[in-house]
Design an enzyme around this catalytic site. Structure first.
Site, short mmCIF file in Angstrom:
data_model
loop_
_atom_site.label_atom_id
_atom_site.label_comp_id
_atom_site.label_asym_id
_atom_site.label_seq_id
_atom_site.Cartn_x
_atom_site.Cartn_y
_atom_site.Cartn_z
N SER A 184 36.04 47.36 34.20
CA SER A 184 37.46 46.82 34.95
C SER A 184 38.01 48.38 35.51
CB SER A 184 38.34 46.43 33.88
OG SER A 184 39.48 45.93 34.34
N THR A 185 39.25 48.60 34.93
CA THR A 185 39.83 49.83 35.41
C THR A 185 38.86 51.20 35.37
OG1 THR A 185 42.11 48.85 34.94
CG2 THR A 185 41.91 51.15 35.52
N HIS A 211 36.24 43.51 37.29
CA HIS A 211 37.18 42.91 37.48
C HIS A 211 37.83 43.65 38.60
CE1 HIS A 211 37.91 42.32 32.71
NE2 HIS A 211 36.95 41.38 33.42
N MET A 304 40.48 47.92 30.42
CA MET A 304 41.77 47.54 29.71
C MET A 304 41.29 46.05 28.96
SD MET A 304 44.59 48.61 28.80
CE MET A 304 46.13 48.48 27.95
N ASP A 307 37.32 42.38 26.90
CA ASP A 307 36.53 41.44 27.55
C ASP A 307 34.90 42.12 27.41
OD1 ASP A 307 35.39 39.36 29.08
OD2 ASP A 307 35.76 40.28 31.06
#
Length: 363
Positions: A184-185, A211, A304, A307
């Site tokens: 993600s991030t 993401h 974050m 997941d």
């Protein structure tokens, strides 16, 4: 103890955009807009003077553009930067991430009230994320320096160029290993480092749940493809999974790997009500556990939330291997940290070591 407000510097050549972002935070006491700048040169002076905690950055500006600003900032005063860029300039976003930007928000090409509100909500969310990261889990300065130094530069390494030239001659073969990556991030730059190192002789296939907004996943997959020996694309339903192939889940969709007669295929579908994240790394990793068993490798990178934890457990229980990025290199330790705390990880490695591990998988 009450945390001090997060100090925000807004950098944008549009006065209306600067004012709009500043007004968005007027209702958020946790964030203080300490200054606004119209170009990178002015922004650098304000950074030196005010030491902001986070910066929102437009890339297309006069005098000094956002790219030059990022290079100088990350080499001198590493600071979390959230890029605010148009949907029309996708490649610019990925270049900024490689130069050290933490994350991005996509601004609609044609302004509209609903779209502007959504953009502002995303900016608030990402600035508040930086607020949560302040302290022990904040992004480390070496992370920024590494990306700003050019190790994630636009040009593909010569070894990868040779591999890409050779891959066109490679016939289809089923993968020996199926690598499922959750990120993600901070994920785009981490994935570029991993894909850069995968040799053209690998017997693995790589599937990715990153993401990311739907209008960016195809451009990101194309960027991975240009930079790597792995034949990478945005996944489509029915795609055949073979050695040296890579698939990025489309934004706002979920991806799974399914068994189809004697080979693996990609299944792309709309999210289900029970999916907490979209794309869902849990769904992807669980599907890889089902079809690959002991040949499954799950990788949990920066991001974050949590997941990928359930999917990682499925891979471990199926006899596969789960690797998590270490706190030392993860931009955000949420996802890998959650997997480690859940006890589903067999290896904790720094990002360069993860890249080397995947590159060294036996043929």
């Amino acid at each position: 103890m009450t945390q001090d407000p997060t100090r925000l510097l807004v950098v944008d050549d549009s006065a209306s955009n600067r004012r709009s972002i500043a007004e968005t935070f007027a209702a958020h006491s946790e964030v203080e807009v300490v200054a606004m700048a119209a170009d990178g040169d002015e922004a650098l002076r304000l950074v030196a003077l005010l030491k902001p905690d986070v910066i929102t950055l437009d890339l297309e500006m006069p005098r000094m553009d956002g790219f030059t600003f990022l290079r100088i900032l990350m080499s001198s005063t590493p600071t979390p930067v959230i890029v605010v860029s148009s949907y029309a300039h996708k490649e610019n976003v990925f270049k900024a991430l490689e130069l050290g930007a933490l994350d991005f928000v996509a601004r609609p090409t044609r302004p509209r009230v609903a779209g502007a509100m959504e953009v502002h909500e995303q900016i608030v969310q990402k600035v508040l994320l930086v607020r949560q990261l302040r302290g022990a889990t904040a992004p480390k300065a070496p992370f920024y320096r590494r990306r700003a130094s050019g190790s994630f530069g636009v040009e593909r390494p010569s070894t990868a160029i040779d591999s890409v030239a050779a891959r066109a001659q490679t016939s289809f073969a089923p993968p020996k290993h199926l690598v499922a990556i959750a990120s993600s991030t901070g994920g785009p730059s981490a994935l570029l480092e991993i894909f850069d190192k995968v040799p053209g002789t690998t017997a693995a296939a790589i599937v990715v749940a990153q993401h990311m907004p739907d209008k960016f996943t195809r451009a990101f997959a194309d960027r991975l493809d240009r930079r790597s020996a792995v034949r990478t694309k945005e996944a489509k339903d029915g795609d055949r999974v073979g050695r040296l192939t890579g698939f990025v889940c489309p934004g706002h969709k979920c991806m799974e790997v399914v068994q189809s007669r004697l080979d693996f295929r990609i299944s792309v579908s709309l999210p289900k009500p029970k999916d907490r994240y979209v794309p869902s790394a849990d769904r992807l990793l669980r599907s890889v556990a089902r079809v690959a068993g002991s040949r499954a490798i799950g990788v949990i990178l920066t991001g974050m939330g949590d997941d990928g934890v359930l999917g990682a457990r499925a891979i471990r229980d199926a006899g596969g291997l789960v690797v998590a990025e270490s706190q030392e290199t993860a931009v955000v330790y949420g996802m890998p940290g959650a997997a480690v705390r859940a006890g589903v990880v067999q290896k904790v490695l720094a990002l360069p070591q993860i890249a080397d591990f995947i590159a060294s998988l036996p043929n």
